[in-house]
Motif scaffolding. Structure first.
Motif, PDB file in Angstrom:
ATOM      1  N   LEU A 338     -13.569 -13.034   0.436  1.00 39.94           N
ATOM      2  CA  LEU A 338     -12.494 -13.992   0.663  1.00 39.94           C
ATOM      3  C   LEU A 338     -11.221 -13.223   0.970  1.00 39.94           C
ATOM      4  N   ARG A 339     -10.666 -13.449   2.168  1.00 38.76           N
ATOM      5  CA  ARG A 339      -9.437 -12.760   2.586  1.00 38.76           C
ATOM      6  C   ARG A 339      -8.280 -13.742   2.472  1.00 38.76           C
ATOM      7  N   LEU A 340      -7.686 -13.754   1.313  1.00 41.29           N
ATOM      8  CA  LEU A 340      -6.644 -14.716   0.971  1.00 41.29           C
ATOM      9  C   LEU A 340      -5.320 -14.309   1.599  1.00 41.29           C
ATOM     10  N   ARG A 341      -4.560 -15.299   2.041  1.00 41.30           N
ATOM     11  CA  ARG A 341      -3.267 -15.008   2.644  1.00 41.30           C
ATOM     12  C   ARG A 341      -2.112 -15.721   1.967  1.00 41.30           C
ATOM     13  N   GLY A 342      -2.338 -16.385   0.851  1.00 38.35           N
ATOM     14  CA  GLY A 342      -1.233 -16.968   0.110  1.00 38.35           C
ATOM     15  C   GLY A 342      -1.146 -18.477   0.233  1.00 38.35           C
ATOM     16  N   ARG A 343      -0.013 -19.026  -0.155  1.00 40.71           N
ATOM     17  CA  ARG A 343       0.200 -20.462  -0.190  1.00 40.71           C
ATOM     18  C   ARG A 343       0.614 -20.973   1.181  1.00 40.71           C
ATOM     19  N   GLY A 344      -0.102 -21.956   1.681  1.00 43.70           N
ATOM     20  CA  GLY A 344       0.146 -22.473   3.028  1.00 43.70           C
ATOM     21  C   GLY A 344       1.522 -23.066   3.201  1.00 43.70           C
ATOM     22  N   ASP A 345       2.083 -23.700   2.133  1.00 41.38           N
ATOM     23  CA  ASP A 345       3.388 -24.333   2.296  1.00 41.38           C
ATOM     24  C   ASP A 345       4.522 -23.318   2.321  1.00 41.38           C
ATOM     25  N   GLY A 346       4.195 -22.018   2.185  1.00 47.99           N
ATOM     26  CA  GLY A 346       5.215 -20.989   2.302  1.00 47.99           C
ATOM     27  C   GLY A 346       5.281 -20.380   3.687  1.00 47.99           C
ATOM     28  N   ALA A 347       4.453 -20.864   4.616  1.00 52.65           N
ATOM     29  CA  ALA A 347       4.433 -20.321   5.972  1.00 52.65           C
ATOM     30  C   ALA A 347       5.790 -20.529   6.652  1.00 52.65           C
ATOM     31  N   ILE A 348       6.160 -19.566   7.466  1.00 61.29           N
ATOM     32  CA  ILE A 348       7.458 -19.580   8.150  1.00 61.29           C
ATOM     33  C   ILE A 348       7.235 -19.972   9.610  1.00 61.29           C
ATOM     34  N   GLN A 349       7.927 -21.014  10.062  1.00 62.65           N
ATOM     35  CA  GLN A 349       7.881 -21.430  11.467  1.00 62.65           C
ATOM     36  C   GLN A 349       9.082 -20.809  12.173  1.00 62.65           C
ATOM     37  N   THR A 350       8.818 -19.899  13.091  1.00 63.80           N
ATOM     38  CA  THR A 350       9.909 -19.204  13.771  1.00 63.80           C
ATOM     39  C   THR A 350       9.633 -19.142  15.274  1.00 63.80           C
ATOM     40  N   GLY A 351      10.461 -19.831  16.043  1.00 60.27           N
ATOM     41  CA  GLY A 351      10.335 -19.816  17.503  1.00 60.27           C
ATOM     42  C   GLY A 351       8.976 -20.243  18.002  1.00 60.27           C
ATOM     43  N   GLY A 352       8.343 -21.198  17.339  1.00 60.26           N
ATOM     44  CA  GLY A 352       7.034 -21.685  17.762  1.00 60.26           C
ATOM     45  C   GLY A 352       5.870 -20.919  17.174  1.00 60.26           C
ATOM     46  N   ALA A 353       6.126 -19.829  16.462  1.00 58.51           N
ATOM     47  CA  ALA A 353       5.058 -19.047  15.825  1.00 58.51           C
ATOM     48  C   ALA A 353       5.024 -19.351  14.327  1.00 58.51           C
ATOM     49  N   THR A 354       3.827 -19.227  13.743  1.00 59.33           N
ATOM     50  CA  THR A 354       3.663 -19.398  12.304  1.00 59.33           C
ATOM     51  C   THR A 354       3.416 -18.037  11.679  1.00 59.33           C
ATOM     52  N   VAL A 355       4.235 -17.682  10.701  1.00 65.33           N
ATOM     53  CA  VAL A 355       4.131 -16.391  10.027  1.00 65.33           C
ATOM     54  C   VAL A 355       3.797 -16.633   8.553  1.00 65.33           C
ATOM     55  N   VAL A 356       2.737 -15.981   8.091  1.00 60.11           N
ATOM     56  CA  VAL A 356       2.360 -16.053   6.683  1.00 60.11           C
ATOM     57  C   VAL A 356       3.064 -14.920   5.944  1.00 60.11           C
ATOM     58  N   PRO A 357       3.939 -15.241   4.979  1.00 57.52           N
ATOM     59  CA  PRO A 357       4.726 -14.190   4.308  1.00 57.52           C
ATOM     60  C   PRO A 357       3.885 -13.062   3.733  1.00 57.52           C
ATOM     61  N   GLU A 358       2.731 -13.405   3.166  1.00 55.48           N
ATOM     62  CA  GLU A 358       1.907 -12.367   2.531  1.00 55.48           C
ATOM     63  C   GLU A 358       1.429 -11.318   3.524  1.00 55.48           C
ATOM     64  N   ASP A 359       1.229 -11.716   4.798  1.00 51.82           N
ATOM     65  CA  ASP A 359       0.829 -10.739   5.814  1.00 51.82           C
ATOM     66  C   ASP A 359       1.917  -9.682   6.004  1.00 51.82           C
ATOM     67  N   VAL A 360       3.168 -10.136   6.027  1.00 47.06           N
ATOM     68  CA  VAL A 360       4.301  -9.235   6.216  1.00 47.06           C
ATOM     69  C   VAL A 360       4.497  -8.376   4.961  1.00 47.06           C
ATOM     70  N   GLU A 361       4.411  -8.998   3.810  1.00 47.99           N
ATOM     71  CA  GLU A 361       4.614  -8.272   2.555  1.00 47.99           C
ATOM     72  C   GLU A 361       3.581  -7.173   2.366  1.00 47.99           C
ATOM     73  N   GLU A 362       2.354  -7.433   2.773  1.00 50.37           N
ATOM     74  CA  GLU A 362       1.286  -6.443   2.608  1.00 50.37           C
ATOM     75  C   GLU A 362       1.607  -5.160   3.351  1.00 50.37           C
ATOM     76  N   VAL A 363       2.193  -5.281   4.548  1.00 53.51           N
ATOM     77  CA  VAL A 363       2.534  -4.103   5.345  1.00 53.51           C
ATOM     78  C   VAL A 363       3.746  -3.386   4.761  1.00 53.51           C
ATOM     79  N   LEU A 364       4.788  -4.141   4.417  1.00 53.16           N
ATOM     80  CA  LEU A 364       6.045  -3.525   4.003  1.00 53.16           C
ATOM     81  C   LEU A 364       5.989  -2.974   2.588  1.00 53.16           C
ATOM     82  N   ARG A 365       5.070  -3.462   1.787  1.00 59.35           N
ATOM     83  CA  ARG A 365       4.941  -2.966   0.416  1.00 59.35           C
ATOM     84  C   ARG A 365       4.514  -1.493   0.395  1.00 59.35           C
ATOM     85  N   LYS A 366       3.961  -1.016   1.487  1.00 58.08           N
ATOM     86  CA  LYS A 366       3.482   0.362   1.563  1.00 58.08           C
ATOM     87  C   LYS A 366       4.595   1.365   1.864  1.00 58.08           C
ATOM     88  N   VAL A 367       5.784   0.863   2.196  1.00 58.22           N
ATOM     89  CA  VAL A 367       6.888   1.769   2.526  1.00 58.22           C
ATOM     90  C   VAL A 367       7.343   2.494   1.259  1.00 58.22           C
TER      91      VAL A 367
END
Length: 455
Positions: A338-367
Motif C-alpha cells: 500500500l503506497r499511501l499518500r495522505g489525507r485527500g482533503d489536504g490536496a492543494i489545487q494550484t493552477g489546475g494541478a492537484t498536489v498531494v502535500p505528502e509527496d512534496v514532504e517526502e522529497v524535502l524531508r531528505k534535505v
C-alpha cells in the motif's frame, strides 16, 4: 475480555511484577488490581453502570489508567480527554453526547462486594478523540471486540510479551499512546508512562525499556541512545526511510503501521518491505475522478462505531461494511504494498494541478538540516493556491533556500515545487505527534511573528 480483567489475571499470577511506572509513582500488578477494584466500587456507588459514558482527564497518567480500568471493569465506556480541559471545554468537545460522570481527580478506594459485569464483544468499551490534524477533534467510540481483539496481532508483529518494559512517551489523551499503554498491561508487560516526551530522562528510560511505542518524528532521539531497546513501534505519520537505516545501525527493529482513530489498524510494515494489510483487514483503493490516486477504503473487525453524539467528520461508510476517512493512495491490488499518500482533503489545487502535500514532504524531508516539514496551500489570486513549505530546522538555523529549491527541482514536478518557504523553531503537533496542518495554516494567515520567511 475487558483489559481490567487481563490486569486482574496477571495480578493473580505475578502480583509483584511491576505493572506501571509514572512520574509520580509506580504500581505492581497486585497494587494496580487493588486500586482498580476499589475505584470500580466507588464508580458503582456514584451511579456508574454498564453502558455509562465516563469522561476522564487527569495529569497523572497512572491515576488516569486506574480510572480507565475501573470504568472498564464496571462495564462503562471510558472517554479520555486532556487534563487541562474545564467542564465548558468538555461540553464543546463531546457535543451532543451525554456524559454520565466527569473524573478529573484520582479516584478514591471504596470497600464492598466485587464489581461484576458480564462483558460482551459488542459493548462500547472505549472512546477517545481523533487527533484533529485537519480540524476539531471528535470523540470516536469503539466496541470491546474492535478495541481489544487486535491486541494479540500487535503482540505478534512486535514480539511484545510479559517480560517487556514498554515506554509510552506521550499523553494518554492521544489514542495512539493510550492504546500502547493498555496493550502493554493486557500482555502483562510493564508500561512506563511519563505522560509527555521525557526529554531530560529519556536515556534513563531507554536504559530499562525493551520496547517503545511512539510517533515517527521522535525516533531519531530514541535511536541516538537506544539503551536496552529491542523494538520500536511507530505509528501516526509517514516513516522516514532514514529511520530504518539508523535503527539497523542501533540494533533496533522497527514495526511501523498506518491507521486512523476511526479505523484502528489498517496496514503494517514489520521488515521495511512496505505497508501490507494488518491481520484480518481488507483494503480497497477506489478511483477518484481526475486523479491518479484513489481513496483508501477499509473493512475489518477493528473499525469504530463512529462519532459520539452524531458529530460530523471525515468518516464515511458504504452499505457493505467498508469505511474511509478520505486518505488517498496509489492504485492497489491484493498482495501489493500500500503506497499511501495522505489525507485527500489536504490536496492543494494550484493552477489546475492537484498536489498531494505528502509527496512534496517526502522529497524535502531528505534535505540535510530539515527536521520536519509541512506543506500546505497558500491563497493566490490567479492560481487558487501556491505550494508553501513550512520547515522545522534540525539545529540552530534552517538550510538555505537555494539548497531547498535545488532539491525541489531535482525531485519534484513543476507544479509540486514550493513557491513560498518559511521556517519555525518547532512545528505545532497534535496529541498524537502529527504536524497540525490547520494550525500551521492559521499561523501563516495571521502573520504569526514566529514564522520566518526564507529569502
Amino acid at each position: 475480555m475487558p483489559v481490567a480483567e487481563h490486569v486482574l489475571r496477571h495480578a493473580a499470577v505475578r502480583p509483584a511484577r511491576l505493572a506501571v511506572r509514572g512520574p509520580l509513582g509506580e504500581r505492581t500488578y497486585g497494587e494496580l488490581a487493588d486500586d482498580i477494584d476499589g475505584a470500580a466500587r466507588h464508580l458503582r456507588d456514584r451511579g456508574v453502570r454498564p453502558g455509562s459514558l465516563v469522561a476522564i482527564g487527569m495529569a497523572d497518567p497512572v491515576a488516569l489508567l486506574v480510572a480507565v480500568l475501573a470504568a472498564d471493569l464496571a462495564g462503562a465506556t471510558p472517554l479520555v480527554g486532556d487534563h487541562s480541559w474545564d467542564r465548558r471545554r468538555w461540553a464543546r468537545m463531546i457535543g451532543a453526547a451525554a456524559v454520565d460522570l466527569l473524573i478529573d481527580a484520582p479516584l478514591p478506594y471504596a470497600d464492598g462486594p466485587a464489581v461484576e459485569h458480564a462483558a460482551a464483544p459488542g459493548d462500547r468499551a472505549w472512546a477517545c478523540f481523533s487527533s484533529g490534524s485537519t480540524g476539531r477533534p471528535r470523540a470516536v467510540v469503539r466496541t470491546r471486540a474492535s478495541w481489544t481483539a487486535s491486541f494479540p496481532h500487535l503482540s505478534d508483529l512486535a514480539g511484545i510479551g510479559p517480560g517487556d518494559v514498554v515506554l509510552v512517551p506521550g499523553p494518554l489523551a492521544s489514542s495512539l499512546y493510550a492504546f500502547a499503554a493498555l496493550h502493554a498491561l493486557s500482555t502483562g508487560a510493564t508500561a512506563v508512562v511519563p505522560g509527555r516526551w521525557p526529554a531530560a530522562s529519556l536515556a534513563e528510560h531507554l536504559g530499562r525499556a525493551t520496547v517503545v511505542h511512539l510517533v515517527p518524528h521522535l525516533l531519531p532521539a530514541v535511536l541516538a541512545e537506544p539503551g536496552a531497546l529491542r523494538t520500536a513501534v511507530a505509528g501516526g505519520a509517514a516513516l522516514d526511510p532514514r529511520s530504518r537505516e539508523a535503527a539497523a545501525s542501533a540494533g533496533v527493529e522497527i514495526v511501523s503501521y498506518y491507521g486512523a482513530t476511526e479505523l484502528s489498524f489498517v496496514a503494517a510494515d514489520a521488515d521495511g518491505g512496505g505497508l501490507r494489510p494488518f491481520p484480518e483487514v481488507e483494503i480497497e483503493v477506489r478511483p477518484r475522478t481526475g486523479s491518479v490516486l484513489g481513496e483508501v477504503w477499509v473493512r475489518s473487525p477493528w473499525l469504530s462505531e463512529g462519532y459520539l453524539g452524531g458529530a460530523a467528520g471525515p468518516l464515511r461508510r458504504d452499505g457493505d461494511g467498508w469505511m474511509t476517512v478520505g486518505d488517498v493512495a496509489h492504485p492497489y491490488r491484493l498482495g501489493e504494498v500500500l503506497r499511501l499518500r495522505g489525507r485527500g482533503d489536504g490536496a492543494i489545487q494550484t493552477g489546475g494541478a492537484t498536489v498531494v502535500p505528502e509527496d512534496v514532504e517526502e522529497v524535502l524531508r531528505k534535505v540535510p538540516g530539515v527536521g520536519d516539514i509541512v506543506v500546505i496551500g497558500s491563497p493566490h489570486p490567479s492560481l487558487g493556491s501556491v505550494v508553501t513549505a513550512v520547515l522545522e530546522a534540525d539545529g540552530a538555523s534552517p538550510p538555505p533556500r537555494a539548497l531547498l529549491e535545488a532539491v525541489a527541482r531535482s525531485g519534484l514536478d513543476v507544479a509540486q515545487r514550493p513557491r513560498r518557504w518559511y521556517a519555525v523553531p518547532s512545528l505545532p503537533r497534535t496529541q498524537a505527534g502529527k504536524p497540525a496542518r490547520a494550525l500551521v495554516a492559521a499561523w501563516l494567515a495571521s502573520g504569526d511573528p514566529g514564522v520566518r520567511r526564507l529569502t
